[in-house]
Design a protein around this motif. Structure first.
Motif, PDB file in Angstrom:
ATOM      1  N   ALA A 173      48.314  20.809  34.042  1.00  0.00           N
ATOM      2  CA  ALA A 173      48.652  21.501  32.942  1.00  0.00           C
ATOM      3  C   ALA A 173      47.668  23.134  32.980  1.00  0.00           C
ATOM      4  CB  ALA A 173      48.377  20.591  31.706  1.00  0.00           C
ATOM      5  N   PRO A 174      46.568  22.817  32.441  1.00  0.00           N
ATOM      6  CA  PRO A 174      45.954  24.131  33.226  1.00  0.00           C
ATOM      7  C   PRO A 174      45.930  24.738  34.600  1.00  0.00           C
ATOM      8  CG  PRO A 174      44.410  22.203  32.708  1.00  0.00           C
ATOM      9  CD  PRO A 174      45.101  21.588  32.531  1.00  0.00           C
ATOM     10  N   TYR A 175      45.805  24.088  35.672  1.00  0.00           N
ATOM     11  CA  TYR A 175      45.912  24.900  36.655  1.00  0.00           C
ATOM     12  C   TYR A 175      47.078  25.127  37.280  1.00  0.00           C
ATOM     13  CZ  TYR A 175      47.237  24.646  41.578  1.00  0.00           C
ATOM     14  OH  TYR A 175      46.921  25.089  43.177  1.00  0.00           O
ATOM     15  N   PHE A 176      48.586  24.134  36.579  1.00  0.00           N
ATOM     16  CA  PHE A 176      49.959  24.789  36.375  1.00  0.00           C
ATOM     17  C   PHE A 176      50.063  26.167  35.265  1.00  0.00           C
ATOM     18  CE2 PHE A 176      53.421  25.953  34.891  1.00  0.00           C
ATOM     19  CZ  PHE A 176      54.454  25.376  35.128  1.00  0.00           C
ATOM     20  N   GLN A 177      48.753  26.753  33.979  1.00  0.00           N
ATOM     21  CA  GLN A 177      49.450  27.913  33.584  1.00  0.00           C
ATOM     22  C   GLN A 177      48.400  28.487  34.071  1.00  0.00           C
ATOM     23  OE1 GLN A 177      50.894  28.345  30.093  1.00  0.00           O
ATOM     24  NE2 GLN A 177      50.274  30.089  30.713  1.00  0.00           N
TER      25      GLN A 177
ATOM     26  N   ALA B  86      42.335  27.660  31.492  1.00  0.00           N
ATOM     27  CA  ALA B  86      43.892  28.276  32.786  1.00  0.00           C
ATOM     28  C   ALA B  86      42.856  29.661  32.199  1.00  0.00           C
ATOM     29  CB  ALA B  86      44.332  28.001  31.901  1.00  0.00           C
ATOM     30  N   LEU B  87      42.426  29.968  31.893  1.00  0.00           N
ATOM     31  CA  LEU B  87      41.930  31.590  32.168  1.00  0.00           C
ATOM     32  C   LEU B  87      40.750  31.665  33.351  1.00  0.00           C
ATOM     33  CD1 LEU B  87      42.794  33.522  29.161  1.00  0.00           C
ATOM     34  CD2 LEU B  87      43.296  33.881  30.923  1.00  0.00           C
ATOM     35  N   LEU B  88      39.926  30.390  32.441  1.00  0.00           N
ATOM     36  CA  LEU B  88      38.624  30.983  33.836  1.00  0.00           C
ATOM     37  C   LEU B  88      39.614  30.797  35.449  1.00  0.00           C
ATOM     38  CD1 LEU B  88      35.905  29.001  31.695  1.00  0.00           C
ATOM     39  CD2 LEU B  88      36.006  31.100  32.109  1.00  0.00           C
TER      40      LEU B  88
END
Length: 581
Positions: free
Chosen positions: A119-123, A172-174
């Motif tokens: 999910a964070p990689y997708f974002q 996700a921003l990182l």
């Protein structure tokens, strides 16, 4: 009988060895038949499987390391090594970063396996493209994102097809600059490498001893969980680093440091959900508030928290949640502060017996994913430095994290070590190293047997020799075993897709029976492969005629089917079109 008694030069080192060996043996006995117990049947299968299949041989390795380290003579204090580690922490961190990057590619296979990772990689892919949401064809939403994942890992709009991660977006921003550069696999290695000098600085500030700082770095570096999370796509490494920096800034708070602490805390708060940081940070915030200048410092602290906590926390939760019923009354409720708060508080409930069992398993995982004896030595350090306010805060943060997650009504499912504790994990190497630090103000002698044991430890070179030996053996053998286990596990999880050899643009329809953590679609379906979940052969065929009229089935096996405009390579071979389904 061993020819040379374990660390015969020290009764205390023998005690540490015997306790470590006996507890590890008890854990082995418990794990052996755990899967067949009634309690295990109520936990998620992957949680039980990782504990019984992977952690059992690792516990055997822990026991062997404990025995082997006991053969190291106590006269080898390893003081020069610990001093060298403290002097060279930054170069060591650089090497760790490079090795972890290789590990992400070769051991973790550069694959965000679980939805918690994907999910964070997708974002981050969405952010790297300059957008806030991805977009799927509305009619394909339920094929691309299982309904069980909707509103849990992803928020999707069935009317517009817009999709966004359900997690708060700081991690996700990182990831975003690394994703933009095409090296998302370097993000967690960089974060993990930066953790080592922060651990060193924390130990120096608290214990004021170079060798103690070197030991804290070594115990961190040698623990398999540090490597496992560092080569994964989980946000746990970021939680660990952020909370370390948060605590470091508050060791000697000033108005400027409190403002910076709030900024770091807001990043930690919004990495994926606010619970890990809240449980860690509350004792520190209360301690600041109780100071003579507490009102001023607390004001600066919350001023630092406010901007990003609002933007990446409440505002993001309102924005992402509103996608589910865009334009409707439910959207208004989702966007309201009450709606956001209700979603945050809904994760807590009173525990039942299965959750209590899962949390006990988590504590056992902390043991088998760490350097042998480190947990026991950390307990000794917690007692020995109980009058030190900073050590007390670390202990309280660890306890609030352990107890707080008792109220979270899910076991952790997949994960390396006990990932719900990883945001406070730095407590273990710091206090374990502190147990062997030179005596200082706040450490008082006492004649009773239990306290005398803790007070003698700094003078006992054999205990230090034993722990360093355990760390060095774990760094090589223990982490090596975990690397093999993780790679085998990742290989097995990646493979259950149709065994199709073509590389042309294609649609892969997978059977949900092969696993639910397999979709890896681009936010705008730009990749050569589009992964869908089957909803039955008739429904699949109808969907393909309507959405991909130019494609036909070219391959099928028990895992699913592949649809393409090109003929399948080796289409007349076994498992080609017409094969088993």
């Amino acid at each position: 009988m061993l020819a040379n008694p374990p660390v015969a030069s020290s009764r205390d080192a023998r005690t540490l060895f015997l306790c470590t060996a006996l507890l590890t043996a008890a854990i082995l006995w418990w794990i052996k038949d755990f899967a067949a117990t009634h309690g295990a049947a109520r936990l998620s299968p992957i949680f039980v499987s990782l504990f019984t299949v992977l952690d059992y041989p690792a516990a055997v390795c822990t026991l062997l390391i404990a025995v082997a380290a006991a053969l190291v003579p106590g006269k080898y204090t390893f003081r020069p090594l610990l001093g060298w580690i403290e002097d060279h922490t930054w170069p060591i961190a650089g090497v760790v970063c490079v090795v972890m990057c290789i590990g992400t590619l070769q051991v973790y296979l550069n694959h965000p396996l679980t939805q918690d990772e994907f999910a964070p990689y997708f974002q981050s892919q969405v952010f790297a493209a300059g957008h806030l949401t991805g977009r799927f064809p509305p009619r394909l939403v339920d094929w691309l994102v299982l309904p069980t994942y909707q509103d849990h890992f992803f928020f999707v709009s069935h009317s517009s097809g817009r999709i966004v991660s359900a997690y708060w977006p700081a991690f996700a921003l990182l990831l975003t600059p690394f994703t933009f550069l095409g090296i998302p696999w370097a993000c967690n290695p960089v974060i993990s490498a930066l953790t080592l000098p922060v651990i060193r600085r924390l130990a120096l500030r608290i214990f004021a001893d170079r060798e103690t700082a070197g030991l804290a770095v070594l115990l961190t570096l040698a623990s398999p969980v540090f490597w496992a999370d560092g080569i994964s796509y989980y946000s746990m490494s970021a939680h660990l680093l952020a909370n370390c920096v948060f605590a470091l800034l508050l060791l000697d708070p000033t108005a400027r440091r409190a403002l910076a602490t709030g900024f770091v805390g807001s990043i930690a708060l919004t990495l994926h959900n606010p619970v890990p940081h809240l449980l860690f940070a509350v004792p520190w915030i209360l301690a600041v508030a109780r100071r003579q200048d507490g009102a001023k410092l607390t004001g600066c602290l919350f001023a630092g928290y406010l901007p990003l906590s609002f933007l990446l926390g409440l505002a993001w939760a309102a924005f992402s949640g509103s996608l589910v019923h865009a334009g409707g009354a439910s959207a208004v409720q989702a966007a309201s502060s009450d709606g956001v708060l209700s979603r945050v508080t809904s994760v807590f409930s009173l525990p039942d017996s299965s959750i209590l069992l899962a949390r006990w398993v988590g504590i056992v995982k902390v043991w088998v994913w760490a350097v042998p004896g480190m947990v026991l030595l950390a307990l000794a350090g917690a007692w020995r430095w109980r009058r030190n306010p900073h050590c007390r805060l670390f202990v309280i943060s660890a306890l609030t994290t352990l107890l707080g997650y008792v109220l979270v009504p899910v076991d952790q499912g997949h994960g390396w070590g006990y990932r719900y504790f990883h945001s406070a994990w730095m407590v273990l190497p710091l206090l374990a190293a502190g147990a062997l630090a030179p005596a200082a103000v706040g450490v008082q002698r006492n004649a009773t047997t239990a306290r005398a044991f803790f007070d003698r430890l700094p003078e006992d070179s054999a205990v230090r020799a034993y722990m360093v030996a355990c760390a060095l053996l774990t760094l090589t053998l223990g982490c090596g075993l975990r690397a093999i286990q993780i790679r085998d596990f990742m290989s097995g999880q990646i493979n259950p897709v149709p065994a199709y050899a073509g590389t042309e643009r294609r649609v892969v329809i997978m059977s949900p029976a092969v696993g639910l953590d397999l979709t890896r679609d681009d936010p705008w379906l730009r990749g050569n492969a589009i992964y869908l979940f089957s909803r039955g052969e008739v429904a699949d065929a109808t969907m393909m005629r309507e959405s991909f009229p130019g494609l036909r089935p070219v391959f099928a096996d028990s895992r699913g089917s592949v649809w393409s405009a090109a003929p399948a390579p080796g289409s007349h071979g076994p498992g080609s079109r017409g094969g088993s389904r």
